[in-house]
Design an enzyme around this catalytic site. Structure first.
Site, PDB file in Angstrom:
ATOM      1  N   GLY A  99      -3.660  -4.941  -1.372  1.00  0.00           N
ATOM      2  CA  GLY A  99      -2.757  -4.147  -2.203  1.00  0.00           C
ATOM      3  C   GLY A  99      -3.106  -2.675  -2.194  1.00  0.00           C
ATOM      4  O   GLY A  99      -2.215  -1.805  -2.153  1.00  0.00           O
ATOM      5  N   ASP A 100      -4.394  -2.370  -2.223  1.00  0.00           N
ATOM      6  CA  ASP A 100      -4.835  -0.971  -2.144  1.00  0.00           C
ATOM      7  C   ASP A 100      -4.437  -0.359  -0.797  1.00  0.00           C
ATOM      8  O   ASP A 100      -4.054   0.809  -0.717  1.00  0.00           O
ATOM      9  CB  ASP A 100      -6.355  -0.881  -2.311  1.00  0.00           C
ATOM     10  CG  ASP A 100      -6.859  -1.701  -3.481  1.00  0.00           C
ATOM     11  OD1 ASP A 100      -6.131  -1.787  -4.487  1.00  0.00           O
ATOM     12  OD2 ASP A 100      -7.961  -2.260  -3.382  1.00  0.00           O
TER      13      ASP A 100
END
Length: 303
Positions: free
Chosen positions: A251-252
């Site tokens: 996600g990052d």
């Protein structure tokens, strides 16, 4: 300049154990250790893609020194603030028949140390990008993200927020450039279970825009992603094909890929697909995404 914030960074210690058995001595078959924290992950992926950033946050003790050392080995600039009490976290991630995690607490951040951080934020200027990512330690006020955005309101700073529940909702009135909940976090905000249909996701993403968000990027793991952009455009895609090796940091990586795509092209469609492929490239690798891996996936989906 791009700045990323990790309020509670860690050393992530990932161990693989064949047939882990509780209550017995288990021996590792593989070990990996690297600096953790959502903001740090964003800085690493931005660096891999070709953009420099400065990592902000708090570090303490021998683990904090090692986090700083590891970040600097990656040629990432940092302005971490040393904390006098406690040590930075070690987060243990166990891979076996099932995956388990044990996350540490982190240091005790004083009012004086927090004031030093706010002084850093005061130095940001128009055109800067600030990425606020992840949870916050219990020693900090739960309004910290909102306080930062209120301080920066009207200064022409592009703020990205990757957080959950109240941390995210409470900043919307200050119009963050980008927010990135996943579909389950989006459902939690609105009290909706099992939010998997992309058209439903778009409906609720637009509600976050009504509350103030400019661009809403929704990650849906293996089901792909959705972007509702401030210019009215909506993009949806399935996830690229590949074998998930390590979902930590995916996600990052999507956030980093989106911002890289937008800052280099000023095009939301390009940013969206770059973000999706960057998140997937990290998921398909032991490490965080590299530029060749991202380009390979972009080529595979015809971008």
């Amino acid at each position: 300049m791009i700045y990323t914030v990790s309020f509670n960074p860690s050393l992530d210690y990932i161990v693989s154990v064949d047939n882990f058995t509780p209550g017995r001595v288990n021996r590792t078959t593989k070990e990996i250790m690297f600096p953790g924290g959502k903001g740090i992950n964003v800085s690493i992926v931005l660096k891999n893609l070709g953009l420099t950033s400065t990592a902000l946050g708090f570090i303490a003790g021998f683990t904090g020194n090692e986090i700083k050392h590891q970040v600097e080995l990656l040629n990432i600039e940092d302005k971490f603030i040393p904390v006098a009490q406690g040590i930075s976290r070690i987060n243990v991630k166990l891979r076996s028949n099932e995956e388990s995690e044990i996350n540490g607490m982190g240091p005790a951040i004083s009012d004086e140390e927090l004031a030093k951080f706010h002084a850093q934020i005061d130095e940001l200027v128009e055109g800067d990008v600030l990425v606020l990512a992840g949870s916050i330690p219990t020693v900090l006020p739960d309004t910290i993200y909102r306080d930062i955005m209120k301080k920066l309101d009207g200064k022409g700073i592009m703020v990205v927020v990757d957080a959950t529940k109240d941390l995210l909702v409470n900043v919307l009135e200050y119009h963050p450039f980008l927010i990135k909940p996943n579909n389950f976090e989006l459902g939690e905000i609105f009290g909706v279970d099992d939010l998997r249909d992309k058209n439903e996701v778009v409906t609720y993403a637009k509600k976050l825009q009504e509350k103030g968000a400019r661009n809403v990027l929704i990650s849906m793991a293996g089901d792909g992603a959705v972007l509702v952009a401030e210019d009215g455009s909506v993009f949806m895609t399935e996830a690229p094909k590949g074998t998930v090796v390590n979902s930590v940091g995916a996600g990052d990586s999507m956030v980093a890929g989106f911002m890289y795509g937008y800052l280099t092209t000023k095009n939301y469609e390009d940013a969206f697909y770059t973000g999706v492929c960057t998140g997937s490239a990290s998921a398909f690798s032991e490490n965080l995404a590299t530029k060749p891996e991202v380009e390979q996936l972009l080529n595979a989906i015809g971008r």
